[in-house]
Design a protein around this motif. Structure first.
Motif, PDB file in Angstrom:
ATOM      1  N   ALA A  18       2.215  28.001  20.127  1.00 13.85           N
ATOM      2  CA  ALA A  18       2.035  26.786  20.486  1.00 13.85           C
ATOM      3  C   ALA A  18       2.104  25.304  19.770  1.00 13.85           C
ATOM      4  N   VAL A  19       1.242  25.821  18.577  1.00 13.55           N
ATOM      5  CA  VAL A  19       2.010  24.607  17.277  1.00 13.55           C
ATOM      6  C   VAL A  19       2.855  24.349  17.090  1.00 13.55           C
ATOM      7  N   ARG A  20       3.729  25.838  16.729  1.00 10.93           N
ATOM      8  CA  ARG A  20       5.562  25.307  16.478  1.00 10.93           C
ATOM      9  C   ARG A  20       6.511  24.617  17.526  1.00 10.93           C
ATOM     10  N   ARG A  21       5.643  25.527  18.502  1.00 10.95           N
ATOM     11  CA  ARG A  21       6.487  24.871  19.817  1.00 10.95           C
ATOM     12  C   ARG A  21       6.555  22.989  20.091  1.00 10.95           C
ATOM     13  N   ALA A  22       4.981  22.634  19.620  1.00 11.04           N
ATOM     14  CA  ALA A  22       4.587  21.471  19.565  1.00 11.04           C
ATOM     15  C   ALA A  22       5.527  20.382  18.981  1.00 11.04           C
ATOM     16  N   VAL A  23       5.956  21.418  17.660  1.00  7.88           N
ATOM     17  CA  VAL A  23       6.227  20.575  16.509  1.00  7.88           C
ATOM     18  C   VAL A  23       7.568  20.581  16.819  1.00  7.88           C
ATOM     19  N   ALA A  24       7.978  21.607  16.853  1.00  6.31           N
ATOM     20  CA  ALA A  24       9.780  21.960  17.309  1.00  6.31           C
ATOM     21  C   ALA A  24       9.877  20.496  18.948  1.00  6.31           C
ATOM     22  N   SER A  25       9.528  20.709  19.316  1.00  7.54           N
ATOM     23  CA  SER A  25       9.703  19.536  19.957  1.00  7.54           C
ATOM     24  C   SER A  25       9.570  18.836  20.112  1.00  7.54           C
ATOM     25  N   GLU A  30      13.027  13.567  18.227  1.00  3.99           N
ATOM     26  CA  GLU A  30      13.129  12.693  16.757  1.00  3.99           C
ATOM     27  C   GLU A  30      14.518  12.779  16.842  1.00  3.99           C
ATOM     28  N   THR A  31      15.190  13.540  16.459  1.00  2.00           N
ATOM     29  CA  THR A  31      16.388  13.837  15.993  1.00  2.00           C
ATOM     30  C   THR A  31      17.215  14.712  16.283  1.00  2.00           C
ATOM     31  N   GLY A  32      17.452  14.780  17.834  1.00  2.00           N
ATOM     32  CA  GLY A  32      18.391  15.512  18.403  1.00  2.00           C
ATOM     33  C   GLY A  32      18.727  16.615  17.850  1.00  2.00           C
ATOM     34  N   GLN A  33      17.544  17.843  17.487  1.00  2.00           N
ATOM     35  CA  GLN A  33      18.601  18.707  17.395  1.00  2.00           C
ATOM     36  C   GLN A  33      17.991  19.388  18.261  1.00  2.00           C
ATOM     37  N   SER A  34      17.426  20.782  18.571  1.00  2.00           N
ATOM     38  CA  SER A  34      17.960  22.004  19.358  1.00  2.00           C
ATOM     39  C   SER A  34      16.530  22.261  18.959  1.00  2.00           C
ATOM     40  N   VAL A  35      15.628  22.200  20.006  1.00  2.00           N
ATOM     41  CA  VAL A  35      14.199  23.437  19.737  1.00  2.00           C
ATOM     42  C   VAL A  35      14.394  24.189  19.501  1.00  2.00           C
TER      43      VAL A  35
END
Length: 58
Positions: A18-25, A30-35
Motif C-alpha cells: 500500500a505504501v509503494r502504491r501511494a508513493v508510485a501514484s 507529479e512526473t507523468g510516468q506510469s504508476v
C-alpha cells in the motif's frame, strides 16, 4: 467541552504494498510516468546502504 475519541485499538499500519502504491501514484501525478512502472521500480530496489539504521519513532 470536547469529547475524546475513544478507540479500542490504534489504526492498523498500511502494508508495504500500500505504501509503494501511494508513493508510485503520487510520483506519477507529479512526473507523468506510469504508476505501474514506478511501483515496479520501487519493488525491485536493492537494500539501501544504511538499512540497518532505524528511524526514530515519534
Amino acid at each position: 467541552m470536547f469529547k475524546k475519541n475513544a478507540r479500542s485499538s490504534p489504526a492498523p499500519k498500511p502494508s508495504a504494498q500500500a505504501v509503494r502504491r501511494a508513493v508510485a501514484s503520487s510520483t506519477a501525478l507529479e512526473t507523468g510516468q506510469s504508476v505501474l512502472q514506478l511501483e515496479q521500480q520501487l519493488q525491485n530496489r536493492q537494500p539501501q546502504r544504511f538499512a540497518h539504521i532505524k528511524l526514530a519513532a515519534a
